[in-house]
Motif scaffolding. Structure first.
Motif, PDB file in Angstrom:
ATOM      1  N   ALA A 261       1.225   4.299  -2.687  1.00  0.00           N
ATOM      2  CA  ALA A 261       1.020   5.692  -2.264  1.00  0.00           C
ATOM      3  C   ALA A 261       2.209   6.554  -2.660  1.00  0.00           C
TER       4      ALA A 261
ATOM      5  N   LYS B 292       3.662  10.596   6.405  1.00  0.00           N
ATOM      6  CA  LYS B 292       4.160   9.294   6.872  1.00  0.00           C
ATOM      7  C   LYS B 292       5.524   8.983   6.260  1.00  0.00           C
TER       8      LYS B 292
ATOM      9  N   GLU C 189       0.844  -1.209   0.000  1.00  0.00           N
ATOM     10  CA  GLU C 189       0.000   0.000   0.000  1.00  0.00           C
ATOM     11  C   GLU C 189       0.882   1.263   0.000  1.00  0.00           C
TER      12      GLU C 189
ATOM     13  N   ARG D 274       2.138   7.138  -6.404  1.00  0.00           N
ATOM     14  CA  ARG D 274       1.014   8.022  -6.754  1.00  0.00           C
ATOM     15  C   ARG D 274       1.367   9.468  -6.389  1.00  0.00           C
ATOM     16  N   ASN D 275       1.971   9.649  -5.227  1.00  0.00           N
ATOM     17  CA  ASN D 275       2.358  11.003  -4.807  1.00  0.00           C
ATOM     18  C   ASN D 275       3.392  11.612  -5.757  1.00  0.00           C
TER      19      ASN D 275
ATOM     20  N   GLN E 158      -1.501  12.951   3.630  1.00  0.00           N
ATOM     21  CA  GLN E 158      -1.365  11.949   4.709  1.00  0.00           C
ATOM     22  C   GLN E 158      -0.157  11.044   4.447  1.00  0.00           C
ATOM     23  N   TRP E 159      -0.031  10.564   3.224  1.00  0.00           N
ATOM     24  CA  TRP E 159       1.090   9.680   2.905  1.00  0.00           C
ATOM     25  C   TRP E 159       2.414  10.441   2.914  1.00  0.00           C
TER      26      TRP E 159
ATOM     27  N   ASP F 187      -6.605  14.400  -0.719  1.00  0.00           N
ATOM     28  CA  ASP F 187      -6.221  14.469   0.704  1.00  0.00           C
ATOM     29  C   ASP F 187      -5.182  13.425   1.057  1.00  0.00           C
ATOM     30  N   SER F 188      -5.321  12.267   0.428  1.00  0.00           N
ATOM     31  CA  SER F 188      -4.398  11.169   0.775  1.00  0.00           C
ATOM     32  C   SER F 188      -2.945  11.545   0.452  1.00  0.00           C
ATOM     33  N   TRP F 189      -2.762  12.458  -0.494  1.00  0.00           N
ATOM     34  CA  TRP F 189      -1.384  12.877  -0.825  1.00  0.00           C
ATOM     35  C   TRP F 189      -0.662  13.355   0.433  1.00  0.00           C
TER      36      TRP F 189
END
Ligand code: FE2
Ligand code: FE2
Length: 365
Positions: free
Chosen positions: A168, A300, A164, A171-172, A296-297, A292-294
């Motif tokens: 991510a 991390k 995962e 994708r970012n 968050q990942w 939004d997930s950009w």
């Protein structure tokens, strides 16, 4: 596109430079035929070998002295992939790739500026000095490539994501590239809209924050290879800042009001452009389209890179570097009697001017 008149007045010489035709007048004294003089900017020759501005020539010589060989000057063995966890390697590969996206853009932007210097038959020192900036930005991208390929071979261009977090990270990277790519049309058209000298007066912000960001990474990174690589980048960016500051002082007094406004807007817009990974909050006008997930990942992955000995700044430190960097630039425009752009989120006072992606003219890191 916003902007002022189309590129207006090549014929008039508002900017100080030895814009001249060498051996002008010789043909009149010669009985043999000479070609008609070629007219700039459509013809870039003849080019002079005069050093030009002594300060620029000296910076060029410093740049030659500062050069380094990433293949032989770095103890790559000390960057042992086995010393890191899998998450740390992915986090590091991710961070260096994102940084490289901006460094790649800087390489092409300055390459375009270098061509502009030839087109305008700028002095030899300025042309050569711009070559060294292209070289440096290319080296910074090469640093990203070499680190990434050592730690996570193939990432991200020849890499099949399985976990995962790998999905991510890729994708970012793809979102970042697509977004930065949007600015390229603006860079190119900027040369049709503004004089070369206006563009060269507007890239100081990225260099100022690059100096602080990489300088602190060099100072605080536990891993000696990261410290060495960041030290190279900080030294280069600091030299670029010296150039950018000097060019503001040289060109700004000769600019029209709309040109000053464009340069100042770009100095502020650079903040929004680099805010993606160099400020606590990415500017929503420039980066609001990212999922939004950009974010968050990103947080991390940065945390994993941080835990691996790359001293990525905290959100507060990032804003502090920006504030310090922009205040350095502001002090230069203040000396010119020019009001800087207000950036309320950093507590910087100035003129309220709304900015958009079209205001990004020239940005380099
Ligand atoms: Fe730079
Ligand atoms: Fe750079």
């Amino acid at each position: 596109m916003t902007g002022s008149d189309p590129k207006p007045d090549f014929g008039s010489d508002r900017f100080p430079k030895p814009h001249y035709v060498p051996w002008a007048g010789l043909s009149a004294q010669d009985s043999e035929p000479w070609p008609e003089p070629l007219i700039a900017p459509d013809a870039m020759q003849p080019l002079s070998w005069d050093d030009g501005d002594p300060k620029i020539w000296q910076i060029f010589q410093t740049a030659v002295r500062d050069s380094y060989d990433l293949f032989t000057d770095v103890a790559w063995d000390e960057l042992d992939p086995e010393a890191f966890t899998y998450e740390q390697r992915l986090g590091l590969a991710y961070w260096f790739t994102i940084d490289s996206v901006f460094e790649q853009a800087g390489t092409t932007v300055f390459a375009r500026a270098m061509i502009g210097a030839y087109e305008e038959r700028e002095e030899d020192g300025l042309r050569r000095m711009l070559q060294t900036i292209v070289r440096d930005e290319g080296n910074h991208d090469l640093i990203g490539k070499l680190v990434t390929q050592r730690l996570l071979p193939g990432f991200p261009y020849n890499f099949e994501p399985k976990t995962e977090m790998e999905w991510a990270a890729m994708r970012n990277v793809a979102w970042t590239q697509e977004s930065v790519q949007r600015f390229w049309a603006g860079y190119k058209s900027a040369y049709d809209r503004y004089r070369f000298q206006v563009l060269l007066s507007s890239f100081a912000s990225g260099e100022a924050v690059g100096t602080l960001t990489y300088g602190n990474l060099a100072k605080k990174s536990a891993n000696p290879v990261f410290a060495q690589l960041m030290g190279y980048m900080a030294k280069d960016e600091s030299r670029h800042f010296t150039v950018a500051a000097y060019l503001i002082r040289r060109y700004m007094p000769h600019m029209r009001e709309d040109e000053v406004a464009a340069a100042v807007k770009n100095l502020g817009a650079s903040y929004a452009y680099f805010s993606l990974f160099m400020a606590s909050r990415p500017n929503p006008i420039f980066w609001g389209h990212l999922p939004d997930s950009w974010f968050q990942w990103h947080d991390k992955l940065e945390e994993h890179a941080r835990s691996a000995g790359l001293a990525i700044a905290s959100a507060e430190e990032k804003d502090d570097y920006w504030r310090q960097g922009l205040l350095r630039v502001k002090s230069i425009t203040d000396q010119q009697g020019v009001e800087f752009l207000a950036i309320p989120e950093l507590g910087i006072d100035g003129r309220e001017m709304p900015i958009s992606a079209d205001d990004v003219l020239v940005v380099g890191l």
